[in-house]
Design a protein around this motif. Structure first.
Motif, PDB file in Angstrom:
ATOM      1  N   GLY A 278       0.832  -1.193   0.000  1.00  0.00           N
ATOM      2  CA  GLY A 278       0.000   0.000   0.000  1.00  0.00           C
ATOM      3  C   GLY A 278       0.867   1.244   0.000  1.00  0.00           C
ATOM      4  O   GLY A 278       1.984   1.226   0.521  1.00  0.00           O
ATOM      5  N   GLY A 279       0.332   2.315  -0.571  1.00  0.00           N
ATOM      6  CA  GLY A 279       1.110   3.542  -0.670  1.00  0.00           C
ATOM      7  C   GLY A 279       0.427   4.729  -0.025  1.00  0.00           C
ATOM      8  O   GLY A 279      -0.741   5.017  -0.317  1.00  0.00           O
ATOM      9  N   PHE A 280       1.146   5.400   0.853  1.00  0.00           N
ATOM     10  CA  PHE A 280       0.723   6.692   1.368  1.00  0.00           C
ATOM     11  C   PHE A 280       1.437   7.719   0.504  1.00  0.00           C
ATOM     12  O   PHE A 280       2.614   8.009   0.705  1.00  0.00           O
TER      13      PHE A 280
ATOM     14  N   TRP B 119     -13.456   4.677   0.149  1.00  0.00           N
ATOM     15  CA  TRP B 119     -12.208   5.404  -0.058  1.00  0.00           C
ATOM     16  C   TRP B 119     -11.071   4.621   0.578  1.00  0.00           C
ATOM     17  O   TRP B 119     -11.194   4.180   1.729  1.00  0.00           O
ATOM     18  N   VAL B 120      -9.984   4.445  -0.162  1.00  0.00           N
ATOM     19  CA  VAL B 120      -8.838   3.662   0.305  1.00  0.00           C
ATOM     20  C   VAL B 120      -7.550   4.319  -0.201  1.00  0.00           C
ATOM     21  O   VAL B 120      -7.577   5.213  -1.041  1.00  0.00           O
ATOM     22  N   PHE B 121      -6.435   3.838   0.311  1.00  0.00           N
ATOM     23  CA  PHE B 121      -5.127   4.236  -0.191  1.00  0.00           C
ATOM     24  C   PHE B 121      -4.809   3.333  -1.372  1.00  0.00           C
ATOM     25  O   PHE B 121      -5.138   2.154  -1.357  1.00  0.00           O
TER      26      PHE B 121
ATOM     27  N   MET C 115       0.717  -7.270   4.355  1.00  0.00           N
ATOM     28  CA  MET C 115       0.733  -6.006   3.640  1.00  0.00           C
ATOM     29  C   MET C 115       1.903  -5.155   4.101  1.00  0.00           C
ATOM     30  O   MET C 115       2.184  -5.074   5.293  1.00  0.00           O
ATOM     31  N   PHE C 116       2.553  -4.532   3.142  1.00  0.00           N
ATOM     32  CA  PHE C 116       3.684  -3.648   3.409  1.00  0.00           C
ATOM     33  C   PHE C 116       3.265  -2.246   2.980  1.00  0.00           C
ATOM     34  O   PHE C 116       2.930  -2.045   1.810  1.00  0.00           O
ATOM     35  N   ASP C 117       3.276  -1.292   3.917  1.00  0.00           N
ATOM     36  CA  ASP C 117       2.898   0.083   3.595  1.00  0.00           C
ATOM     37  C   ASP C 117       4.139   0.951   3.450  1.00  0.00           C
ATOM     38  O   ASP C 117       5.020   0.942   4.314  1.00  0.00           O
TER      39      ASP C 117
END
Length: 161
Positions: A11-13, A32-34, A90-92
């Motif tokens: 996932g990306g911020f 709504w999601v990243f 998951m890796f953010d």
């Protein structure tokens, strides 16, 4: 013993120079999601994340640094022929926008930049809210969490490593 099977996702911020966060609205569920998603066979985490962000939002990114690792250890019945959805890891990452134009895709119906302090007004899923709060509290240590999302969200482990 059966070999374990995991879904690996990134996932990306994505934060722009105005301090806004990139959000996308899913077609399935309308949440709504990243941006982010499953890493494909033969693909590394960073390439997978760059691809997913571009596909879902139209934005090109450069991955900066890891902020969290999360395990969703709930297993539950799947759909479309999947008997059981396995554990997800998951890796953010924090990402910097490098170009592109906001767009939608087969998976998203909207994409937009949102003021950092308004993100939690739009992102309602407890797991995603928890992961965003870990991003906001990033202090150089990697956040690790273990949670389940079904039948309801439960945080089982929360620590920094």
């Amino acid at each position: 013993m059966q070999m374990p099977v995991h879904i690996v996702a990134a996932g990306g911020f994505v934060e722009n120079d105005k301090g806004e966060i990139l959000l996308v609205k899913t077609r399935r569920g309308g949440h709504w999601v990243f941006p982010g998603g499953q890493v494909e066979v033969g693909e590394n985490l960073i390439d997978g994340l760059v691809r997913e962000v571009k596909e879902e939002s139209g934005i090109d990114v450069e991955v900066s640094h890891l902020v969290g690792v999360f395990s969703n250890t709930a297993t539950y019945p799947g759909h479309s022929g999947v008997k059981t959805v396995p554990t997800k890891v998951m890796f953010d990452f924090v990402c910097e926008p490098k170009g592109g134009e906001l767009a939608t895709s087969d998976e998203t119906s909207d994409s937009r930049w949102v003021r950092k302090e308004e993100v939690l007004d739009m992102v309602l899923a407890p797991a995603l809210r928890t992961r965003y709060q870990a991003y906001l509290g990033y202090d150089g240590s990697i956040h690790y969490m273990d949670y389940v999302t079904k039948p309801q969200f439960e945080l089982k482990l929360d620590r920094k490593i």
